[in-house]
Design an enzyme around this catalytic site. Structure first.
Site, PDB file in Angstrom:
ATOM      1  N   ILE A  97      11.654   8.677  64.413  1.00  0.00           N
ATOM      2  CA  ILE A  97      11.417   8.536  65.851  1.00  0.00           C
ATOM      3  C   ILE A  97      10.034   7.941  66.142  1.00  0.00           C
ATOM      4  O   ILE A  97       9.820   7.356  67.195  1.00  0.00           O
ATOM      5  CB  ILE A  97      11.597   9.917  66.542  1.00  0.00           C
ATOM      6  CG1 ILE A  97      11.950   9.756  68.000  1.00  0.00           C
ATOM      7  CG2 ILE A  97      10.368  10.805  66.363  1.00  0.00           C
ATOM      8  CD1 ILE A  97      12.461  11.029  68.661  1.00  0.00           C
TER       9      ILE A  97
ATOM     10  N   HIS B 130      13.111  15.915  53.224  1.00  0.00           N
ATOM     11  CA  HIS B 130      13.381  14.536  53.636  1.00  0.00           C
ATOM     12  C   HIS B 130      12.561  13.569  52.814  1.00  0.00           C
ATOM     13  O   HIS B 130      11.437  13.861  52.404  1.00  0.00           O
ATOM     14  CB  HIS B 130      13.113  14.327  55.128  1.00  0.00           C
ATOM     15  CG  HIS B 130      11.768  14.795  55.589  1.00  0.00           C
ATOM     16  ND1 HIS B 130      11.494  16.123  55.802  1.00  0.00           N
ATOM     17  CD2 HIS B 130      10.631  14.125  55.890  1.00  0.00           C
ATOM     18  CE1 HIS B 130      10.242  16.249  56.210  1.00  0.00           C
ATOM     19  NE2 HIS B 130       9.683  15.052  56.260  1.00  0.00           N
TER      20      HIS B 130
HETATM   21  P1  5GP Z   1       6.828  14.827  57.497  1.00  0.00           P
HETATM   22  O1  5GP Z   1       5.430  14.818  58.014  1.00  0.00           O
HETATM   23  O2  5GP Z   1       7.453  16.200  57.634  1.00  0.00           O
HETATM   24  O3  5GP Z   1       6.927  14.258  56.112  1.00  0.00           O
HETATM   25  O4  5GP Z   1       7.642  13.821  58.400  1.00  0.00           O
HETATM   26  C1  5GP Z   1       8.452  14.216  59.476  1.00  0.00           C
HETATM   27  C2  5GP Z   1       8.907  12.955  60.158  1.00  0.00           C
HETATM   28  O5  5GP Z   1       9.932  13.299  61.072  1.00  0.00           O
HETATM   29  C3  5GP Z   1       7.814  12.257  60.983  1.00  0.00           C
HETATM   30  O6  5GP Z   1       7.642  10.930  60.492  1.00  0.00           O
HETATM   31  C4  5GP Z   1       8.340  12.288  62.415  1.00  0.00           C
HETATM   32  O7  5GP Z   1       8.057  11.116  63.139  1.00  0.00           O
HETATM   33  C5  5GP Z   1       9.830  12.490  62.203  1.00  0.00           C
HETATM   34  N1  5GP Z   1      10.493  13.188  63.286  1.00  0.00           N
HETATM   35  C6  5GP Z   1      10.095  14.333  63.887  1.00  0.00           C
HETATM   36  N2  5GP Z   1      10.971  14.705  64.827  1.00  0.00           N
HETATM   37  C7  5GP Z   1      11.953  13.775  64.823  1.00  0.00           C
HETATM   38  C8  5GP Z   1      13.156  13.617  65.589  1.00  0.00           C
HETATM   39  O8  5GP Z   1      13.508  14.408  66.449  1.00  0.00           O
HETATM   40  N3  5GP Z   1      13.928  12.532  65.285  1.00  0.00           N
HETATM   41  C9  5GP Z   1      13.579  11.636  64.318  1.00  0.00           C
HETATM   42  N4  5GP Z   1      14.413  10.618  64.114  1.00  0.00           N
HETATM   43  N5  5GP Z   1      12.459  11.757  63.576  1.00  0.00           N
HETATM   44  C10 5GP Z   1      11.656  12.811  63.840  1.00  0.00           C
END
Ligand code: 5GP
Length: 125
Positions: free
Chosen positions: A36, A110
């Site tokens: 997103i 992820h």
């Molecule tokens: P992390 O920091 O946990 O590795 O990455 C989480 C990712 O999830 C971030 O890049 C953030 O932009 C993405 N993200 C968070 N909430 C959402 C959402 O509701 N939808 C989508 N498509 N991505 C999300």
């Protein structure tokens, strides 16, 4: 293995269909959708459908069927997104933040696929 999965996280809600997403792959065990807040021209998140908190949790606890499905989906996506170096692409970064020091924001495993421009050094501190 001490992982408590909290199914109120945003990716669990996406998997339950409670929140929309821009899907790019959907298999029996794996979902991929666009981030997103993209940090590169290509920014796709690949998640297992099972309840795993981090990549190491998934790698240790998931079934072989889930692991193969996830890994092959990553391979297929890299090709389909045009970023696989072995298929004429300019390359990509496959990145999984795990836990506190890595600033993992969403506690559902992820893998980020980042590509579409030179991405610079892996870490800037
Ligand atoms: P992390 O920091 O946990 O590795 O990455 C989480 C990712 O999830 C971030 O890049 C953030 O932009 C993405 N993200 C968070 N909430 C959402 C959402 O509701 N939808 C989508 N498509 N991505 C999300």
């Amino acid at each position: 293995m001490a992982y408590d999965y909290d199914d109120s996280n945003i990716f669990a809600r996406i998997l339950r269909g409670e929140i929309p997403n821009d899907t790019v792959a959907d298999t029996e065990h794996t979902l991929a959708f666009r981030d997103i807040r993209p940090q590169a021209p290509v920014h796709v998140l690949v998640i297992p459908k099972g309840a795993y908190v981090t990549y190491d949790h998934f790698a240790a606890a998931a079934s072989e069927v889930e692991i193969v499905d996830f890994t092959r989906t990553v391979a297929r996506l890299c090709t389909e997104l045009g970023v696989a170096p072995g298929a004429g692409g300019a390359g990509c970064r496959l990145l999984a933040n795990c836990g506190e020091d890595a600033h993992q924001e969403v506690p559902h495993m992820h893998l980020h696929i980042l590509a579409g421009k030179p991405l610079g050094p892996m870490l800037s501190v």
